[in-house]
Design an enzyme around this catalytic site. Structure first.
Site, PDB file in Angstrom:
ATOM      1  N   TYR A  76     -30.464  31.426 -94.481  1.00  0.00           N
ATOM      2  CA  TYR A  76     -29.769  31.399 -93.679  1.00  0.00           C
ATOM      3  C   TYR A  76     -29.281  31.902 -92.613  1.00  0.00           C
ATOM      4  O   TYR A  76     -28.757  30.827 -92.146  1.00  0.00           O
ATOM      5  CB  TYR A  76     -28.375  31.308 -95.267  1.00  0.00           C
ATOM      6  CG  TYR A  76     -28.659  30.045 -97.135  1.00  0.00           C
ATOM      7  CD1 TYR A  76     -28.523  29.117 -95.804  1.00  0.00           C
ATOM      8  CD2 TYR A  76     -29.094  30.818 -97.643  1.00  0.00           C
ATOM      9  CE1 TYR A  76     -28.895  27.852 -97.266  1.00  0.00           C
ATOM     10  CE2 TYR A  76     -29.538  30.192 -98.213  1.00  0.00           C
ATOM     11  CZ  TYR A  76     -29.632  28.513 -98.020  1.00  0.00           C
ATOM     12  OH  TYR A  76     -29.575  27.737 -99.304  1.00  0.00           O
ATOM     13  N   ARG A  79     -31.120  29.976 -90.883  1.00  0.00           N
ATOM     14  CA  ARG A  79     -30.868  28.532 -90.726  1.00  0.00           C
ATOM     15  C   ARG A  79     -30.024  28.312 -89.788  1.00  0.00           C
ATOM     16  O   ARG A  79     -29.870  27.483 -89.018  1.00  0.00           O
ATOM     17  CB  ARG A  79     -31.172  27.920 -91.900  1.00  0.00           C
ATOM     18  CG  ARG A  79     -32.048  27.943 -92.828  1.00  0.00           C
ATOM     19  CD  ARG A  79     -31.917  26.921 -93.703  1.00  0.00           C
ATOM     20  NE  ARG A  79     -31.247  25.559 -93.370  1.00  0.00           N
ATOM     21  CZ  ARG A  79     -30.454  24.790 -94.680  1.00  0.00           C
ATOM     22  NH1 ARG A  79     -30.728  25.684 -95.898  1.00  0.00           N
ATOM     23  NH2 ARG A  79     -30.290  23.546 -94.300  1.00  0.00           N
ATOM     24  N   ASN A 115     -25.704  16.756 -95.983  1.00  0.00           N
ATOM     25  CA  ASN A 115     -25.709  18.255 -94.919  1.00  0.00           C
ATOM     26  C   ASN A 115     -24.543  19.277 -95.065  1.00  0.00           C
ATOM     27  O   ASN A 115     -24.056  18.741 -95.819  1.00  0.00           O
ATOM     28  CB  ASN A 115     -25.904  17.360 -93.551  1.00  0.00           C
ATOM     29  CG  ASN A 115     -27.378  16.668 -93.718  1.00  0.00           C
ATOM     30  OD1 ASN A 115     -27.809  16.780 -94.714  1.00  0.00           O
ATOM     31  ND2 ASN A 115     -27.301  15.595 -93.004  1.00  0.00           N
ATOM     32  N   ASP A 117     -25.028  21.014 -92.647  1.00  0.00           N
ATOM     33  CA  ASP A 117     -24.210  21.060 -90.810  1.00  0.00           C
ATOM     34  C   ASP A 117     -23.385  20.709 -90.373  1.00  0.00           C
ATOM     35  O   ASP A 117     -22.779  20.034 -91.307  1.00  0.00           O
ATOM     36  CB  ASP A 117     -25.528  20.773 -89.958  1.00  0.00           C
ATOM     37  CG  ASP A 117     -25.697  19.605 -90.137  1.00  0.00           C
ATOM     38  OD1 ASP A 117     -24.512  18.685 -90.049  1.00  0.00           O
ATOM     39  OD2 ASP A 117     -27.169  18.814 -90.808  1.00  0.00           O
ATOM     40  N   HIS A 131     -22.798  19.407-100.896  1.00  0.00           N
ATOM     41  CA  HIS A 131     -23.776  20.491-100.383  1.00  0.00           C
ATOM     42  C   HIS A 131     -23.229  21.930 -99.873  1.00  0.00           C
ATOM     43  O   HIS A 131     -23.516  22.791 -99.403  1.00  0.00           O
ATOM     44  CB  HIS A 131     -24.648  20.042-100.321  1.00  0.00           C
ATOM     45  CG  HIS A 131     -25.960  19.599-101.460  1.00  0.00           C
ATOM     46  ND1 HIS A 131     -26.977  18.864-101.700  1.00  0.00           N
ATOM     47  CD2 HIS A 131     -25.217  18.959-102.411  1.00  0.00           C
ATOM     48  CE1 HIS A 131     -26.653  18.063-102.510  1.00  0.00           C
ATOM     49  NE2 HIS A 131     -26.416  17.598-103.355  1.00  0.00           N
ATOM     50  N   CYS A 142     -15.158  37.499-105.625  1.00  0.00           N
ATOM     51  CA  CYS A 142     -14.086  36.748-106.183  1.00  0.00           C
ATOM     52  C   CYS A 142     -13.929  35.729-105.333  1.00  0.00           C
ATOM     53  O   CYS A 142     -12.672  35.083-105.763  1.00  0.00           O
ATOM     54  CB  CYS A 142     -12.663  37.837-105.178  1.00  0.00           C
ATOM     55  SG  CYS A 142     -12.523  38.157-103.393  1.00  0.00           S
ATOM     56  N   GLY A 207     -31.454   8.355 -94.112  1.00  0.00           N
ATOM     57  CA  GLY A 207     -31.527  10.152 -94.092  1.00  0.00           C
ATOM     58  C   GLY A 207     -31.806  10.610 -95.790  1.00  0.00           C
ATOM     59  O   GLY A 207     -32.125  11.747 -94.972  1.00  0.00           O
ATOM     60  N   THR A 208     -31.843  10.066 -96.722  1.00  0.00           N
ATOM     61  CA  THR A 208     -32.058  10.749 -98.012  1.00  0.00           C
ATOM     62  C   THR A 208     -32.917  10.602 -98.691  1.00  0.00           C
ATOM     63  O   THR A 208     -33.279   9.598 -98.315  1.00  0.00           O
ATOM     64  CB  THR A 208     -30.961  10.759 -98.734  1.00  0.00           C
ATOM     65  OG1 THR A 208     -30.884  11.719 -99.471  1.00  0.00           O
ATOM     66  CG2 THR A 208     -30.195   9.603 -98.792  1.00  0.00           C
ATOM     67  N   ASN A 233     -33.648   4.232 -93.203  1.00  0.00           N
ATOM     68  CA  ASN A 233     -35.292   5.857 -93.359  1.00  0.00           C
ATOM     69  C   ASN A 233     -36.624   4.822 -93.672  1.00  0.00           C
ATOM     70  O   ASN A 233     -36.602   3.562 -93.801  1.00  0.00           O
ATOM     71  CB  ASN A 233     -35.069   6.437 -95.282  1.00  0.00           C
ATOM     72  CG  ASN A 233     -35.784   6.914 -95.951  1.00  0.00           C
ATOM     73  OD1 ASN A 233     -36.872   7.442 -94.495  1.00  0.00           O
ATOM     74  ND2 ASN A 233     -35.153   7.823 -96.352  1.00  0.00           N
TER      75      ASN A 233
HETATM   76  P1  OAD Z   1     -35.067  15.415 -97.617  1.00  0.00           P
HETATM   77  O1  OAD Z   1     -35.758  16.322 -96.922  1.00  0.00           O
HETATM   78  O2  OAD Z   1     -35.621  15.024 -99.239  1.00  0.00           O
HETATM   79  O3  OAD Z   1     -35.227  13.473 -97.158  1.00  0.00           O
HETATM   80  C1  OAD Z   1     -34.628  13.025 -96.311  1.00  0.00           C
HETATM   81  C2  OAD Z   1     -35.139  11.778 -95.468  1.00  0.00           C
HETATM   82  O4  OAD Z   1     -35.358  11.819 -94.935  1.00  0.00           O
HETATM   83  C3  OAD Z   1     -36.959  11.336 -96.218  1.00  0.00           C
HETATM   84  O5  OAD Z   1     -36.014  10.379 -97.354  1.00  0.00           O
HETATM   85  C4  OAD Z   1     -36.892  11.141 -94.740  1.00  0.00           C
HETATM   86  O6  OAD Z   1     -38.351  10.115 -94.900  1.00  0.00           O
HETATM   87  C5  OAD Z   1     -36.127  10.653 -94.494  1.00  0.00           C
HETATM   88  N1  OAD Z   1     -36.011  10.578 -92.260  1.00  0.00           N
HETATM   89  C6  OAD Z   1     -36.814  11.380 -91.782  1.00  0.00           C
HETATM   90  N2  OAD Z   1     -36.434  11.075 -90.282  1.00  0.00           N
HETATM   91  C7  OAD Z   1     -35.819  10.559 -90.642  1.00  0.00           C
HETATM   92  C8  OAD Z   1     -34.445   9.729 -89.457  1.00  0.00           C
HETATM   93  N3  OAD Z   1     -33.979  10.167 -88.206  1.00  0.00           N
HETATM   94  N4  OAD Z   1     -33.791   9.509 -89.925  1.00  0.00           N
HETATM   95  C9  OAD Z   1     -33.252   7.679 -91.262  1.00  0.00           C
HETATM   96  N5  OAD Z   1     -34.472   9.099 -92.324  1.00  0.00           N
HETATM   97  C10 OAD Z   1     -35.361  10.159 -91.682  1.00  0.00           C
HETATM   98  O7  OAD Z   1     -33.080  15.436 -97.472  1.00  0.00           O
HETATM   99  P2  OAD Z   1     -32.104  15.135 -98.436  1.00  0.00           P
HETATM  100  O8  OAD Z   1     -32.245  13.909 -99.171  1.00  0.00           O
HETATM  101  O9  OAD Z   1     -30.781  15.370 -97.682  1.00  0.00           O
HETATM  102  O10 OAD Z   1     -30.021  20.862-100.966  1.00  0.00           O
HETATM  103  O11 OAD Z   1     -32.238  16.748 -99.594  1.00  0.00           O
HETATM  104  C11 OAD Z   1     -31.167  16.757-100.851  1.00  0.00           C
HETATM  105  C12 OAD Z   1     -30.798  18.007-100.859  1.00  0.00           C
HETATM  106  O12 OAD Z   1     -32.218  18.490-101.009  1.00  0.00           O
HETATM  107  C13 OAD Z   1     -30.605  19.011-100.009  1.00  0.00           C
HETATM  108  O13 OAD Z   1     -29.308  18.342 -99.760  1.00  0.00           O
HETATM  109  C14 OAD Z   1     -30.684  20.271-100.002  1.00  0.00           C
HETATM  110  C15 OAD Z   1     -32.416  20.050-100.367  1.00  0.00           C
HETATM  111  O14 OAD Z   1     -32.703  20.913-101.260  1.00  0.00           O
HETATM  112  C16 OAD Z   1     -29.417  21.853-101.044  1.00  0.00           C
HETATM  113  O15 OAD Z   1     -29.504  22.237-100.259  1.00  0.00           O
HETATM  114  C17 OAD Z   1     -27.575  22.423-101.658  1.00  0.00           C
END
Ligand code: OAD
Length: 264
Positions: A76, A79, A115, A117, A131, A142, A207-208, A233
């Site tokens: 971390y 990161r 996110n 960040d 998250h 604690c 972007g998820t 996306n």
């Molecule tokens: P992912 O890495 O699973 O997915 C990222 C998504 O962003 C993908 O579908 C890409 O196609 C898309 N992407 C990439 N570049 C992009 C752009 N410029 N504009 C829009 N979309 C874009 O990430 P998350 O869905 O955020 O958990 O992942 C969910 C959770 O899994 C995270 O919060 C994290 C991880 O384990 C924890 O840290 C608890």
């Protein structure tokens, strides 16, 4: 020179803008993709995703921390080093501008992020973190919250040391205040997210990959309560409840979408 968006994407943006123009309540969920254009790697994108290179179970679970706290802490800290100089991109800025415009017009605009960040905050948004936060630690014993300064000039080398830190109050070990696999989401943030999804007219997934629950279920909650769902996306997900997909990077699509809404 930045290439023009294709005719197909332009049409998708127009369709989404029409939907959003009449919305009184909008709920946005962002994931790692919204920060990709700021230079922060996503988790699951092929080649560049963090979980393509590291095993989540070794680094992002309470078991991993119990087994090897120093390994998890160092990862971390690494990161944090990766994101310390990153700045909001046009997607973060457009969302902040949209939220401000919505407030002035008496509309509801709730921004929720997976996110860790702080780029939404840097852009000026009010955001709910599902998250956790990268720039915050928590005592593993604690539960006291301890902020970690992201300011690169604020003795960053010491602040990002690999050495474990003990809690001033109880002597326990500090851990990043991030929701790991197998852990519950922060209750208040989740309640806000669930209510916003249930009450909105339009829900936007940006972007998820929509693979991690419960966050991925918010779009379904919105849909069940009658909302329309938009996805932004460049690699659309197999999410079958989406009404409109904008298959473009968020930093390209969002400023255009905002412009299109105000032009209507
Ligand atoms: P992912 O890495 O699973 O997915 C990222 C998504 O962003 C993908 O579908 C890409 O196609 C898309 N992407 C990439 N570049 C992009 C752009 N410029 N504009 C829009 N979309 C874009 O990430 P998350 O869905 O955020 O958990 O992942 C969910 C959770 O899994 C995270 O919060 C994290 C991880 O384990 C924890 O840290 C608890």
């Amino acid at each position: 020179m930045v290439a023009e968006l294709s005719a197909q994407i332009t049409a998708q943006i127009k369709q989404a803008a029409v939907m959003l123009k009449s919305a009184k309540s909008i709920c946005v969920l962002t994931g790692a993709g919204v920060s990709a254009e700021s230079g922060i790697p996503t988790f699951r994108d092929k080649q560049t995703g963090l979980w393509e290179k590291f095993r989540a179970e070794d680094l992002a679970s309470p078991d991993a921390f119990a087994r090897d706290p120093k390994l998890v802490w160092s990862w971390y800290q690494w990161r944090r080093q990766q994101v310390i100089d990153k700045k909001p991109n046009p997607a973060h800025l457009a969302l902040a501008q949209w939220q401000e415009l919505a407030a002035k017009s008496g509309l509801t605009f709730t921004l929720i992020t997976q996110n860790v960040d702080d780029l939404h905050e840097q852009a000026g948004s009010c955001v709910h973190h599902l998250h956790g936060r990268l720039w915050q630690n928590r005592c593993n014993n604690c539960q006291k919250i301890v902020k970690q300064s992201p300011n690169p000039s604020n003795n960053a080398a010491q602040a990002l040391s690999d050495e474990l830190i003990n809690c001033d109050d109880c002597g326990g070990i500090l851990r990043p205040d991030i929701v790991w696999f197998g852990e519950a989401l922060p209750e208040i943030e989740w309640q806000i997210a669930e209510n916003a999804a249930a009450d909105c007219d339009v829900f936007i997934n940006i972007g998820t990959s929509s693979l991690v629950y419960p966050a991925a279920g918010l779009a379904q909650i919105a849909r069940q309560h009658g909302a329309q769902v938009i996805e932004i996306n460049p690699h659309p997900t197999p999410n079958t409840i989406v009404n409109v997909t904008i298959a473009a990077p968020a930093g390209r699509a969002l400023p255009k979408l905002l412009k299109q809404i105000s032009a209507l």
